[in-house]
Design a protein around this motif. Structure first.
Motif, PDB file in Angstrom:
ATOM      1  N   GLY A 131      41.744  -8.942  47.745  1.00 25.17           N
ATOM      2  CA  GLY A 131      40.952  -9.958  48.425  1.00 25.17           C
ATOM      3  C   GLY A 131      39.828 -10.453  47.526  1.00 25.17           C
ATOM      4  O   GLY A 131      39.611  -9.923  46.432  1.00 25.17           O
ATOM      5  N   THR A 132      39.136 -11.475  47.992  1.00 26.44           N
ATOM      6  CA  THR A 132      37.948 -11.937  47.272  1.00 26.44           C
ATOM      7  C   THR A 132      36.763 -11.795  48.215  1.00 26.44           C
ATOM      8  O   THR A 132      36.935 -11.741  49.438  1.00 26.44           O
ATOM      9  N   GLY A 133      35.571 -11.766  47.635  1.00 26.61           N
ATOM     10  CA  GLY A 133      34.376 -11.530  48.438  1.00 26.61           C
ATOM     11  C   GLY A 133      33.794 -10.180  48.055  1.00 26.61           C
ATOM     12  O   GLY A 133      34.291  -9.525  47.130  1.00 26.61           O
ATOM     13  N   GLN A 134      32.761  -9.796  48.763  1.00 23.68           N
ATOM     14  CA  GLN A 134      32.047  -8.565  48.384  1.00 23.68           C
ATOM     15  C   GLN A 134      32.200  -7.472  49.445  1.00 23.68           C
ATOM     16  O   GLN A 134      32.116  -7.761  50.650  1.00 23.68           O
ATOM     17  N   ILE A 135      32.436  -6.237  48.962  1.00 21.41           N
ATOM     18  CA  ILE A 135      32.492  -5.079  49.865  1.00 21.41           C
ATOM     19  C   ILE A 135      31.389  -4.122  49.406  1.00 21.41           C
ATOM     20  O   ILE A 135      31.423  -3.646  48.260  1.00 21.41           O
ATOM     21  N   LEU A 136      30.432  -3.895  50.282  1.00 21.56           N
ATOM     22  CA  LEU A 136      29.344  -2.969  49.945  1.00 21.56           C
ATOM     23  C   LEU A 136      29.489  -1.727  50.805  1.00 21.56           C
ATOM     24  O   LEU A 136      29.647  -1.828  52.031  1.00 21.56           O
ATOM     25  N   PHE A 137      29.442  -0.568  50.175  1.00 24.31           N
ATOM     26  CA  PHE A 137      29.525   0.691  50.917  1.00 24.31           C
ATOM     27  C   PHE A 137      28.261   1.490  50.624  1.00 24.31           C
ATOM     28  O   PHE A 137      27.990   1.815  49.471  1.00 24.31           O
ATOM     29  N   GLN A 138      27.475   1.743  51.647  1.00 24.39           N
ATOM     30  CA  GLN A 138      26.163   2.382  51.504  1.00 24.39           C
ATOM     31  C   GLN A 138      25.337   1.663  50.433  1.00 24.39           C
ATOM     32  O   GLN A 138      24.689   2.294  49.596  1.00 24.39           O
ATOM     33  N   GLY A 139      25.436   0.340  50.427  1.00 27.08           N
ATOM     34  CA  GLY A 139      24.650  -0.478  49.505  1.00 27.08           C
ATOM     35  C   GLY A 139      25.258  -0.655  48.134  1.00 27.08           C
ATOM     36  O   GLY A 139      24.779  -1.449  47.326  1.00 27.08           O
ATOM     37  N   ARG A 140      26.339   0.042  47.864  1.00 25.73           N
ATOM     38  CA  ARG A 140      26.962  -0.031  46.529  1.00 25.73           C
ATOM     39  C   ARG A 140      28.149  -0.994  46.562  1.00 25.73           C
ATOM     40  O   ARG A 140      28.955  -0.947  47.501  1.00 25.73           O
ATOM     41  N   ASP A 141      28.224  -1.860  45.555  1.00 22.54           N
ATOM     42  CA  ASP A 141      29.340  -2.810  45.495  1.00 22.54           C
ATOM     43  C   ASP A 141      30.608  -2.072  45.074  1.00 22.54           C
ATOM     44  O   ASP A 141      30.699  -1.544  43.963  1.00 22.54           O
ATOM     45  N   VAL A 142      31.584  -2.016  45.988  1.00 21.99           N
ATOM     46  CA  VAL A 142      32.831  -1.299  45.684  1.00 21.99           C
ATOM     47  C   VAL A 142      34.020  -2.263  45.661  1.00 21.99           C
ATOM     48  O   VAL A 142      35.174  -1.840  45.759  1.00 21.99           O
ATOM     49  N   SER A 143      33.704  -3.558  45.514  1.00 18.58           N
ATOM     50  CA  SER A 143      34.751  -4.591  45.622  1.00 18.58           C
ATOM     51  C   SER A 143      35.867  -4.421  44.601  1.00 18.58           C
ATOM     52  O   SER A 143      36.979  -4.856  44.832  1.00 18.58           O
ATOM     53  N   ARG A 144      35.567  -3.830  43.461  1.00 15.89           N
ATOM     54  CA  ARG A 144      36.567  -3.760  42.387  1.00 15.89           C
ATOM     55  C   ARG A 144      37.250  -2.389  42.288  1.00 15.89           C
ATOM     56  O   ARG A 144      38.069  -2.182  41.402  1.00 15.89           O
ATOM     57  N   LEU A 145      36.867  -1.462  43.158  1.00 16.11           N
ATOM     58  CA  LEU A 145      37.430  -0.108  43.033  1.00 16.11           C
ATOM     59  C   LEU A 145      38.859  -0.049  43.572  1.00 16.11           C
ATOM     60  O   LEU A 145      39.212  -0.746  44.517  1.00 16.11           O
ATOM     61  N   ALA A 146      39.673   0.821  42.956  1.00 19.32           N
ATOM     62  CA  ALA A 146      41.057   1.003  43.427  1.00 19.32           C
ATOM     63  C   ALA A 146      41.048   1.782  44.747  1.00 19.32           C
ATOM     64  O   ALA A 146      40.065   2.458  45.074  1.00 19.32           O
ATOM     65  N   THR A 147      42.136   1.687  45.467  1.00 23.63           N
ATOM     66  CA  THR A 147      42.242   2.320  46.793  1.00 23.63           C
ATOM     67  C   THR A 147      41.868   3.804  46.743  1.00 23.63           C
ATOM     68  O   THR A 147      41.095   4.287  47.578  1.00 23.63           O
ATOM     69  N   HIS A 148      42.418   4.532  45.767  1.00 20.49           N
ATOM     70  CA  HIS A 148      42.171   5.982  45.752  1.00 20.49           C
ATOM     71  C   HIS A 148      40.719   6.316  45.438  1.00 20.49           C
ATOM     72  O   HIS A 148      40.196   7.336  45.873  1.00 20.49           O
ATOM     73  N   ARG A 149      40.021   5.408  44.705  1.00 16.50           N
ATOM     74  CA  ARG A 149      38.612   5.654  44.412  1.00 16.50           C
ATOM     75  C   ARG A 149      37.765   5.428  45.672  1.00 16.50           C
ATOM     76  O   ARG A 149      36.772   6.111  45.882  1.00 16.50           O
ATOM     77  N   LEU A 150      38.166   4.469  46.502  1.00 16.41           N
ATOM     78  CA  LEU A 150      37.436   4.224  47.760  1.00 16.41           C
ATOM     79  C   LEU A 150      37.531   5.443  48.664  1.00 16.41           C
ATOM     80  O   LEU A 150      36.578   5.816  49.338  1.00 16.41           O
TER      81      LEU A 150
END
Lengths: 239, 299
Positions: free
Chosen positions: A59-78
């Protein structure tokens, strides 16, 4: 003093299958310890939203998890960060036993046997039926038991945010109510939950806030206890 | 009239070759278990095992133990390169499993031609691991190499069974084959697992090649028959099961040996394909799964 960032924040997240944009730019938040429900009819983009958050669908756009940008992380890293999703249809390893499924849920714990055993015990306390069927193939269990296993396996991963895609789908009303009640217990213990449902009066009782998706975008965002005052929404989702 | 000694001799030979087919079949299972891909280049790993080991023995003058130990990682690296250069780009672009399987077949041909150009077309072999022999039992000669094959075969089956059922990585590999998305959602690095499966599978093929070369010749083009027989062994045993592949290989090797004695050497492959057809017709999920389900129905 600055307030803590939300557990999950989506900023203009969108996703496409080929040329079809299934999820238009969507923003939403889930606070720490909050249970948020996403409602919407078939094809509204609910499942795509969860798949885009977990990067199963790019997808495009931003995903923030606990304030950290995780938009580019692979599934297993999430997953390592604590974002765990229970897929629609449960996604169990059908040729493995209940125990093997649960142990794989704790993959992120590494070889820490003490931690795995502790989590296993917590799951068995929550779902005693899984303990009775621990050596049974997951494919040989009933739909309700399979859903318990899918949630139990997700809990083995030590989630901070648990996302569930239609956990009551295909279940008898009594079993669905049991599953939703368990999610309520987990939420009371502080676990953040993002719950996708098509029609879910039970889920709405637990949720603090609701997003209603329609045609791939957020049509309405409101506190769950206000849905009854919206005539159209109440007619569709509460009855 | 079938000569009893000749039959016994062929059965012993067939047993040894059947074990090798089983080991090759396990190689198929490892990649299939991790990805659902049938790697038709599995036979070239066997060929490379023999060819690389022979090259290390003849050109560097290494002892067999050192040559064997060096050959395994060399072939494993070739397996890794195959995954990185051929399979992964296709996987990343969402190619169908069928397309990836065809690509592995093309890779087999490519590696064979590279081997032909670099090492030549001459068949080659090397001495058995243990000098002397064969062991004579009645009129039947049993080469010492058969004991090496038997020993390694047993060790590998036991080791792989433990690996896939008891180890974290083995379970993760099986999880990837059953539901790669669910595996990734639980933190399993699916792409790394696929890479590991190619390395492991290539190493297993290399071991089979190192073991079989003293009793059978190796050459740039032996990969195809080994691959086909290993594939048949895996199917007979129920694709995906290591012990099933070994049992399937033994059955195949022994039936081929019997066919050679009864009908002549030309019927060896006819026997293999006939067995495959019968098994697929009667037990589509493999002979052991079929027998198990028949047994379950009776009890």
């Amino acid at each position: 003093m600055a307030s803590a960032p939300p557990l999950l924040e989506l900023r203009d997240l969108s996703a496409s299958y080929g040329h079809v944009q299934a999820l238009k730019p969507t923003s939403l938040t889930v606070a720490e310890g909050e249970l948020v429900t996403i409602l919407g009819p078939n094809g509204a983009g609910k499942s795509t939203l969860l798949r885009a958050v977990t990067r199963l669908t790019p997808g495009t756009g931003q995903i923030l998890f606990q304030g950290r940008d995780v938009s580019r992380l692979a599934t297993h890293r999430l997953s390592e960060l604590g974002i765990i999703m229970v897929q629609e249809g449960r996604g169990l390893f059908s040729q493995m036993t209940v125990r093997e499924n649960l142990i794989l849920g704790g993959y992120n714990a590494g070889g820490d046997r003490v931690l795995l055993e502790a989590r296993l015990q917590q799951v068995f306390d929550l779902f005693p039926r899984l303990k009775e069927r621990v050596d049974q193939l997951s494919s040989s269990m009933s739909g309700g038991e399979q859903q318990m296993l899918a949630i139990g396996r997700a809990l083995m991963a030590g989630p901070k945010l648990l996302m569930l895609d239609e956990p009551s789908l295909g279940l008898a009303p009594r079993v669905a109510a049991e599953i939703i009640a368990t999610l309520g217990e987990l939420n009371c213990s502080g676990l953040g939950i993002l719950l996708v449902e098509q029609k879910a009066p039970l889920a709405l009782r637990l949720a603090k806030r609701v997003y209603v998706l329609s045609l791939g975008r957020v049509a309405v965002e409101l506190p769950a206890n206000e849905i009854g005052s919206h005539h159209d929404l109440a007619r569709y989702y509460l009855h | 009239m079938i000569d009893a000694v000749q039959l016994a001799q062929n059965l012993v030979n067939g047993f040894g070759l059947g074990l090798i087919y089983g080991l090759i079949g396990i190689g198929f299972c490892v990649i299939y278990n991790a990805s659902g891909i049938v790697n038709f280049a599995q036979g070239v790993f066997v060929m490379l095992g023999g060819m690389v080991c022979h090259t290390l023995l003849s050109r560097l003058g290494l002892p067999i133990s050192a040559a064997a130990v060096l050959t395994i990682p060399v072939v494993a690296v070739i397996g890794i390169l195959m995954e990185i250069l051929i399979v992964r780009p296709m996987w990343n672009r969402g190619a169908s499993t069928f397309a990836i399987i065809l690509a592995t077949l093309a890779t087999q041909m490519l590696i064979e031609q590279i081997t032909l150009l670099t090492l030549g077309d001459q068949p080659r072999t090397y001495d058995s691991f243990t000098a002397g022999g064969p062991l004579k039992l009645g009129g039947v000669a049993i080469s010492y190499q058969l004991f090496w094959v038997l020993g390694f075969g047993t060790l590998m089956v036991a080791g792989l069974w433990l690996f896939f059922t008891r180890s974290r990585m083995g379970r993760a590999l099986r999880a990837c084959s059953q539901n790669a998305e669910a595996a990734a959602l639980l933190g399993i690095p699916v792409k790394r697992m696929l890479l590991a499966s190619f390395a492991l599978s290539a190493a297993l093929g290399a071991i089979a090649g190192i073991l079989v070369t003293p009793s059978q010749i190796t050459a740039y083009n032996v990969g195809t028959p080994y691959g086909v027989n290993g594939f048949i062994a895996a199917i007979i045993g129920g694709f995906g099961s290591a012990s099933g592949a070994v049992a399937g290989g033994l059955l195949l090797g022994i039936l081929q040996a019997f066919a050679i004695v009864a009908f002549g050497a030309g019927f060896k492959n006819v026997a293999a394909l006939t067995v495959l057809l019968i098994v697929l017709l009667v037990f589509p999920n493999g002979i052991f799964a079929g027998v198990k389900s028949l047994w379950a129905r009776r009890t």
